[in-house]
Motif scaffolding. Structure first.
Motif, PDB file in Angstrom:
ATOM      1  N   ASP A  32       0.826  -1.212   0.000  1.00  0.00           N
ATOM      2  CA  ASP A  32       0.000   0.000   0.000  1.00  0.00           C
ATOM      3  C   ASP A  32       0.859   1.259   0.000  1.00  0.00           C
ATOM      4  O   ASP A  32       0.819   2.058   0.926  1.00  0.00           O
ATOM      5  CB  ASP A  32      -0.933   0.019   1.211  1.00  0.00           C
ATOM      6  CG  ASP A  32      -2.078  -0.949   1.078  1.00  0.00           C
ATOM      7  OD1 ASP A  32      -2.226  -1.545   0.004  1.00  0.00           O
ATOM      8  OD2 ASP A  32      -2.828  -1.110   2.045  1.00  0.00           O
ATOM      9  N   ASP A  33       1.632   1.394  -1.050  1.00  0.00           N
ATOM     10  CA  ASP A  33       2.408   2.611  -1.246  1.00  0.00           C
ATOM     11  C   ASP A  33       2.451   2.902  -2.734  1.00  0.00           C
ATOM     12  O   ASP A  33       2.025   2.090  -3.558  1.00  0.00           O
ATOM     13  CB  ASP A  33       3.820   2.496  -0.640  1.00  0.00           C
ATOM     14  CG  ASP A  33       4.647   1.367  -1.236  1.00  0.00           C
ATOM     15  OD1 ASP A  33       4.334   0.867  -2.344  1.00  0.00           O
ATOM     16  OD2 ASP A  33       5.627   0.971  -0.600  1.00  0.00           O
ATOM     17  N   ARG A  34       2.912   4.067  -3.068  1.00  0.00           N
ATOM     18  CA  ARG A  34       2.890   4.481  -4.484  1.00  0.00           C
ATOM     19  C   ARG A  34       3.678   3.514  -5.364  1.00  0.00           C
ATOM     20  O   ARG A  34       3.202   3.128  -6.433  1.00  0.00           O
ATOM     21  CB  ARG A  34       3.424   5.908  -4.616  1.00  0.00           C
ATOM     22  CG  ARG A  34       3.258   6.411  -6.041  1.00  0.00           C
ATOM     23  CD  ARG A  34       3.521   7.899  -6.180  1.00  0.00           C
ATOM     24  NE  ARG A  34       3.333   8.279  -7.548  1.00  0.00           N
ATOM     25  CZ  ARG A  34       2.176   8.622  -8.096  1.00  0.00           C
ATOM     26  NH1 ARG A  34       1.094   8.664  -7.365  1.00  0.00           N
ATOM     27  NH2 ARG A  34       2.095   8.943  -9.367  1.00  0.00           N
ATOM     28  N   ALA A  35       4.846   3.091  -4.911  1.00  0.00           N
ATOM     29  CA  ALA A  35       5.661   2.183  -5.723  1.00  0.00           C
ATOM     30  C   ALA A  35       4.935   0.861  -5.964  1.00  0.00           C
ATOM     31  O   ALA A  35       4.960   0.327  -7.074  1.00  0.00           O
ATOM     32  CB  ALA A  35       7.012   1.937  -5.043  1.00  0.00           C
ATOM     33  N   GLY A  36       4.258   0.333  -4.940  1.00  0.00           N
ATOM     34  CA  GLY A  36       3.540  -0.923  -5.097  1.00  0.00           C
ATOM     35  C   GLY A  36       2.393  -0.814  -6.086  1.00  0.00           C
ATOM     36  O   GLY A  36       2.202  -1.687  -6.939  1.00  0.00           O
ATOM     37  N   VAL A  37       1.627   0.269  -5.990  1.00  0.00           N
ATOM     38  CA  VAL A  37       0.486   0.437  -6.889  1.00  0.00           C
ATOM     39  C   VAL A  37       0.968   0.779  -8.304  1.00  0.00           C
ATOM     40  O   VAL A  37       0.374   0.335  -9.286  1.00  0.00           O
ATOM     41  CB  VAL A  37      -0.507   1.479  -6.336  1.00  0.00           C
ATOM     42  CG1 VAL A  37      -1.712   1.617  -7.244  1.00  0.00           C
ATOM     43  CG2 VAL A  37      -0.966   1.082  -4.934  1.00  0.00           C
ATOM     44  N   GLU A  38       2.054   1.518  -8.414  1.00  0.00           N
ATOM     45  CA  GLU A  38       2.628   1.787  -9.742  1.00  0.00           C
ATOM     46  C   GLU A  38       3.029   0.487 -10.426  1.00  0.00           C
ATOM     47  O   GLU A  38       2.798   0.311 -11.625  1.00  0.00           O
ATOM     48  CB  GLU A  38       3.845   2.716  -9.628  1.00  0.00           C
ATOM     49  CG  GLU A  38       3.489   4.160  -9.426  1.00  0.00           C
ATOM     50  CD  GLU A  38       4.713   5.054  -9.214  1.00  0.00           C
ATOM     51  OE1 GLU A  38       5.814   4.535  -8.866  1.00  0.00           O
ATOM     52  OE2 GLU A  38       4.562   6.270  -9.379  1.00  0.00           O
ATOM     53  N   ARG A  39       3.660  -0.428  -9.667  1.00  0.00           N
ATOM     54  CA  ARG A  39       4.052  -1.720 -10.250  1.00  0.00           C
ATOM     55  C   ARG A  39       2.822  -2.494 -10.729  1.00  0.00           C
ATOM     56  O   ARG A  39       2.845  -3.118 -11.784  1.00  0.00           O
ATOM     57  CB  ARG A  39       4.830  -2.556  -9.233  1.00  0.00           C
ATOM     58  CG  ARG A  39       6.296  -2.241  -9.174  1.00  0.00           C
ATOM     59  CD  ARG A  39       7.074  -3.257  -8.353  1.00  0.00           C
ATOM     60  NE  ARG A  39       6.598  -3.357  -6.968  1.00  0.00           N
ATOM     61  CZ  ARG A  39       6.952  -2.528  -5.993  1.00  0.00           C
ATOM     62  NH1 ARG A  39       7.778  -1.525  -6.231  1.00  0.00           N
ATOM     63  NH2 ARG A  39       6.486  -2.691  -4.775  1.00  0.00           N
ATOM     64  N   LEU A  40       1.762  -2.446  -9.926  1.00  0.00           N
ATOM     65  CA  LEU A  40       0.537  -3.155 -10.300  1.00  0.00           C
ATOM     66  C   LEU A  40       0.016  -2.678 -11.642  1.00  0.00           C
ATOM     67  O   LEU A  40      -0.210  -3.484 -12.551  1.00  0.00           O
ATOM     68  CB  LEU A  40      -0.535  -2.958  -9.226  1.00  0.00           C
ATOM     69  CG  LEU A  40      -1.936  -3.446  -9.610  1.00  0.00           C
ATOM     70  CD1 LEU A  40      -1.968  -4.970  -9.706  1.00  0.00           C
ATOM     71  CD2 LEU A  40      -2.967  -2.929  -8.627  1.00  0.00           C
ATOM     72  N   ILE A  41      -0.177  -1.364 -11.790  1.00  0.00           N
ATOM     73  CA  ILE A  41      -0.789  -0.897 -13.043  1.00  0.00           C
ATOM     74  C   ILE A  41       0.196  -0.893 -14.211  1.00  0.00           C
ATOM     75  O   ILE A  41      -0.231  -0.944 -15.358  1.00  0.00           O
ATOM     76  CB  ILE A  41      -1.517   0.451 -12.886  1.00  0.00           C
ATOM     77  CG1 ILE A  41      -0.579   1.575 -12.553  1.00  0.00           C
ATOM     78  CG2 ILE A  41      -2.630   0.336 -11.856  1.00  0.00           C
ATOM     79  CD1 ILE A  41      -1.248   2.936 -12.642  1.00  0.00           C
ATOM     80  N   ALA A  42       1.497  -0.879 -13.923  1.00  0.00           N
ATOM     81  CA  ALA A  42       2.464  -1.014 -15.019  1.00  0.00           C
ATOM     82  C   ALA A  42       2.411  -2.438 -15.574  1.00  0.00           C
ATOM     83  O   ALA A  42       2.476  -2.644 -16.788  1.00  0.00           O
ATOM     84  CB  ALA A  42       3.871  -0.683 -14.533  1.00  0.00           C
ATOM     85  N   ARG A  43       2.263  -3.424 -14.705  1.00  0.00           N
ATOM     86  CA  ARG A  43       2.202  -4.827 -15.129  1.00  0.00           C
ATOM     87  C   ARG A  43       0.854  -5.170 -15.730  1.00  0.00           C
ATOM     88  O   ARG A  43       0.752  -5.924 -16.678  1.00  0.00           O
ATOM     89  CB  ARG A  43       2.472  -5.746 -13.940  1.00  0.00           C
ATOM     90  CG  ARG A  43       2.495  -7.196 -14.324  1.00  0.00           C
ATOM     91  CD  ARG A  43       2.616  -8.102 -13.112  1.00  0.00           C
ATOM     92  NE  ARG A  43       2.591  -9.482 -13.491  1.00  0.00           N
ATOM     93  CZ  ARG A  43       1.485 -10.155 -13.815  1.00  0.00           C
ATOM     94  NH1 ARG A  43       0.326  -9.559 -13.827  1.00  0.00           N
ATOM     95  NH2 ARG A  43       1.547 -11.426 -14.135  1.00  0.00           N
ATOM     96  N   ASP A  44      -0.226  -4.629 -15.128  1.00  0.00           N
ATOM     97  CA  ASP A  44      -1.573  -4.963 -15.567  1.00  0.00           C
ATOM     98  C   ASP A  44      -2.438  -3.706 -15.484  1.00  0.00           C
ATOM     99  O   ASP A  44      -3.078  -3.447 -14.464  1.00  0.00           O
ATOM    100  CB  ASP A  44      -2.137  -6.073 -14.687  1.00  0.00           C
ATOM    101  CG  ASP A  44      -3.465  -6.605 -15.178  1.00  0.00           C
ATOM    102  OD1 ASP A  44      -4.064  -6.001 -16.098  1.00  0.00           O
ATOM    103  OD2 ASP A  44      -3.920  -7.624 -14.641  1.00  0.00           O
ATOM    104  N   PRO A  45      -2.456  -2.905 -16.538  1.00  0.00           N
ATOM    105  CA  PRO A  45      -3.119  -1.596 -16.498  1.00  0.00           C
ATOM    106  C   PRO A  45      -4.613  -1.615 -16.190  1.00  0.00           C
ATOM    107  O   PRO A  45      -5.170  -0.593 -15.818  1.00  0.00           O
ATOM    108  CB  PRO A  45      -2.874  -1.026 -17.901  1.00  0.00           C
ATOM    109  CG  PRO A  45      -1.704  -1.771 -18.423  1.00  0.00           C
ATOM    110  CD  PRO A  45      -1.766  -3.134 -17.798  1.00  0.00           C
TER     111      PRO A  45
END
Length: 141
Positions: A32-45
């Motif tokens: 639950d941080d910006r880096a974690g959520v960025e990785r999520l949508i970069a991998r699966d938009p």
């Protein structure tokens, strides 16, 4: 409910999503941080699904599909807007996504102590599988 808009999150939504989770989501996660959520949508938009009403974020769900299983996380609805069909709309969008991708069964991470969430998940047709336990190992400190 015509004024409810369901859409995939974009990078510019992430700060609002993280702030929303602090008031609308029960518990926290190591991701639950910006880096974690960025990785999520970069991998699966399309994995992070948002519900908006009048341009305001009112709900979220993460609908992750790894090619094998359909995982649901972070179903969260603004506490003052619960019981208005927002959670149901988000789950419908997530389930439709899974079916399009070839998924066969959705599973949800739900805190054992979150009784309010239990009612919502049961109403949507989900049931706990008590014979399973989640085993975890943090990979970072």
């Amino acid at each position: 409910m015509n004024d409810l808009r369901i859409r995939a999150a974009a990078p510019e939504d992430l700060d609002a999503v993280l702030a929303f989770w602090k008031t609308a989501a029960e518990g926290t996660s190591i991701s639950d941080d910006r880096a974690g959520v960025e990785r999520l949508i970069a991998r699966d938009p399309e994995a992070l699904i948002l519900a908006e009403r009048d341009g305001e974020l009112v709900g979220t769900v993460i609908a992750g599909f790894d090619g094998w299983r359909c995982h649901l996380y972070r179903l969260a609805v603004d506490p003052v807007r619960r019981r208005q069909g927002i959670g149901s709309a988000l789950l419908t969008a997530a389930e439709e996504r899974f079916v399009r991708l070839g998924g066969r069964r959705g599973d949800a991470m739900v805190l054992a102590r979150n009784e309010t969430a239990h009612h919502a998940w049961r109403a949507a047709g989900y049931t706990p599988e008590e014979h399973w336990r989640r085993w975890v190992k943090p990979l970072v400190e």
